[in-house]
Write an enzyme that holds these catalytic residues in place. Structure first.
Site, PDB file in Angstrom:
ATOM      1  N   HIS A   1       0.833  -1.214   0.000  1.00 68.27           N
ATOM      2  CA  HIS A   1       0.000   0.000   0.000  1.00 68.27           C
ATOM      3  C   HIS A   1       0.862   1.258   0.000  1.00 68.27           C
ATOM      4  CE1 HIS A   1      -3.835   2.101   1.760  1.00 68.27           C
ATOM      5  NE2 HIS A   1      -3.155   2.906   0.938  1.00 68.27           N
TER       6      HIS A   1
ATOM      7  N   ARG B   1       2.382   8.331  -6.555  1.00 70.45           N
ATOM      8  CA  ARG B   1       1.959   9.572  -7.238  1.00 70.45           C
ATOM      9  C   ARG B   1       2.417   9.616  -8.688  1.00 70.45           C
ATOM     10  NH1 ARG B   1      -1.489  10.385  -3.114  1.00 70.45           N
ATOM     11  NH2 ARG B   1      -0.540  11.206  -1.218  1.00 70.45           N
TER      12      ARG B   1
ATOM     13  N   ASP C   1       0.942   2.683   3.830  1.00 71.43           N
ATOM     14  CA  ASP C   1       0.086   3.723   3.259  1.00 71.43           C
ATOM     15  C   ASP C   1       0.922   4.994   3.025  1.00 71.43           C
ATOM     16  OD1 ASP C   1      -1.997   5.118   2.197  1.00 71.43           O
ATOM     17  OD2 ASP C   1      -3.160   5.272   4.050  1.00 71.43           O
TER      18      ASP C   1
HETATM   19  O1  DOR Z   1      -4.364   9.577   4.426  1.00 76.39           O
HETATM   20  C1  DOR Z   1      -4.599   9.148   3.312  1.00 76.39           C
HETATM   21  N1  DOR Z   1      -3.954   9.617   2.223  1.00 76.39           N
HETATM   22  N2  DOR Z   1      -5.527   8.218   3.165  1.00 76.39           N
HETATM   23  C2  DOR Z   1      -5.956   7.840   1.951  1.00 76.39           C
HETATM   24  O2  DOR Z   1      -6.801   6.992   1.882  1.00 76.39           O
HETATM   25  C3  DOR Z   1      -5.431   8.464   0.727  1.00 76.39           C
HETATM   26  C4  DOR Z   1      -4.080   8.951   0.969  1.00 76.39           C
HETATM   27  C5  DOR Z   1      -3.562   9.838  -0.129  1.00 76.39           C
HETATM   28  O3  DOR Z   1      -3.667   9.454  -1.303  1.00 76.39           O
HETATM   29  O4  DOR Z   1      -3.037  10.900   0.166  1.00 76.39           O
HETATM   30 ZN    ZN Z   2      -3.698   4.847   0.890  1.00 72.99          ZN
END
Ligand code: DOR
Ligand code: ZN
Length: 445
Positions: free
Chosen positions: A64, A68, A309
């Site tokens: 995850h 970008r 993430d």
């Molecule tokens: O904090 C987050 N940022 N949660 C997400 O689901 C998307 C992500 C982002 O793309 O910046």
């Molecule tokens: Zn995410």
């Protein structure tokens, strides 16, 4: 000379191999692990690398990340994002589709793969967004997509998957395409309504009153009721024990998995208040009680995967008064391993399960071939870790374009010191050794 033809012997190390940590050496040939044996039993090699007695583990896999690039390359691009990965000990990452444009058609997937192939220094695979033509899901699966991401907070691209009927159609299509559904579980329709009811700027307090553990639970429940048996479902960044219990019950009849992030294991809502928007992410970090429960769930083996993430944004996007307008997301690739190793040192997590949650488990969940374990025949994606090294996190030194972190200044014990991708040393004691384009594009088995 083709660099893949160079053979390497790694020696003076302790490897996490066949479920144990033992002293041995590793012989690498043609980008693969050829042999793991007592040092004295290894065949000769072109190059020998002394690993200083340190721990050697499979290259970390992050299922995850938001690399970008394209329209958001000012936040991160395939080079800087994969450099951050290499610096953090990650050798494979799966990229999220909420780019500009989103990865929501076979054409766009192909374009992203081509761009990543030119720029990446670790291996990159792709999740895709729901395509306007549902039949495109199987095409993208055949072309190498690892999953379809369902972002239930806000619409991504043109498809409104927050509506139950639309969600049902796409989940059915995922099943047909034999493609996992990866879920961001937050009840976006309700959250949107609650935030819209406010006429003034959204304070942190109001933001948290909308983004509740309940909203996560409701959303996960709706997905499980809609998906039906046969659809493989992976839940991103689970933050609360109520959702975890729901997932635990569903495991009995469905193929289901979930991940947790280091920031949800380490930060609470008070910390978010103290640090401010730099610590803002969705779903948000939770009250201390939930954080403690997440750690316990990790210890008990109720969570499959640790994922970062990694969600880089420019600093200016992370500032402001209105929490509904501040960019949510934390750059996590360069801090994840040190942070969880520090939890291990403190006795809050155990080493072996943590390594598995960062290597073999994500490989199993997403079907990443030949990776996530040290064994003869596997790809020589390898990370060397100094588990005793004490250091302070310095966000200003990140390879990521996002040079800010809620963990800036934190003291950690344990740091990756070498990262090998297909037998090539891409990171050596913090230095980038690889050229853009040396990473491979991953496709599911
Ligand atoms: O904090 C987050 N940022 N949660 C997400 O689901 C998307 C992500 C982002 O793309 O910046
Ligand atoms: Zn995410």
């Amino acid at each position: 000379v083709n660099r893949l033809e160079t053979s390497i012997n790694l020696f003076n190390l302790k490897a996490f191999y066949a479920g144990r940590i033992s002293s041995c050496g590793i012989h690498i040939e043609g980008g693969r692990i050829a042999r793991i044996a007592k040092e004295t039993n290894l065949p000769p090699a072109d190059r020998r690398i002394d690993c200083g007695g340190h721990l050697v583990i499979p290259g970390l896999i992050d299922c995850h990340v938001h690399l970008r690039d394209l329209g958001f390359s000012y936040k991160e691009d395939f080079y800087t994002g994969t450099a951050a990965a290499a610096a953090g000990g990650f050798t494979s990452v799966l990229d999220m589709p909420n780019t500009s444009p989103p990865t929501d058609s076979p054409q766009r997937l192909a374009e992203k793969m081509a761009l990543a192939q030119r720029k990446a220094i670790v291996n990159v695979g792709f999740h895709v967004a729901p395509p306007s033509d549902p039949a495109d899901l199987s095409r993208m699966r055949l072309n190498g997509a690892f999953s379809c991401k369902f972002y239930l907070l806000k619409p991504m691209g043109n498809v409104e998957v927050r509506h139950p009927d639309v969600l049902r159609d796409y989940l059915r299509e995922c099943r047909r395409a034999k493609m996992p559904a990866t879920i961001h579980a937050e009840d976006g329709l309700v959250i949107e309504r609650q935030l819209a009811a406010s006429s003034s700027a959204i304070t942190l307090k109001r933001f948290l009153q909308a983004h509740t553990p309940e909203a996560e639970y409701r959303s996960a429940k709706a997905v499980l009721e809609t998906a039906g048996v046969g659809t493989k479902v992976h839940f991103c960044h689970i933050t609360s024990c109520k959702a975890l219990e729901l997932i635990g019950r569903a495991r009995r009849k469905m193929r289901i998995s979930c991940e947790v992030t280091p920031h949800h294991l380490l930060l609470n809502d008070r910390e978010l208040e103290r640090i401010g928007p730099v610590a803002l992410t969705v779903p948000p970090v939770r009250p201390e009680m939930e954080r403690q429960r997440l750690l316990v769930a990790c210890q008990r083996g109720s969570i499959d995967v640790l994922a970062t993430d990694h969600a880089p944004h420019s600093l200016s996007e992370k500032l402001g008064e209105d929490y509904s307008k501040i960019a949510a997301g934390i750059a996590g690739l360069e801090t994840a391993l040190p942070l969880v190793l520090t939890l291990v040192k403190k006795g809050r997590l155990r080493l072996k399960p943590v390594i598995e949650m960062l290597t073999s488990k994500p490989a199993q969940v997403f079907g990443i071939r030949n990776k996530g374990v040290l064994r003869p025949g596997a790809d020589a994606d390898i990370t060397v870790v100094d588990t005793r090294r004490r250091f302070k996190i310095r966000a200003s030194e990140f390879k990521s374009k996002a040079k800010h972190s809620p963990f800036d200044g934190w003291s950690c014990i344990g740091r990756p010191i070498m990262t090998f991708v297909a037998g090539r040393l891409v990171m050596d004691h913090g230095e980038m050794m690889a050229n853009p384009g040396e990473g491979a594009i991953l496709r599911p088995k």
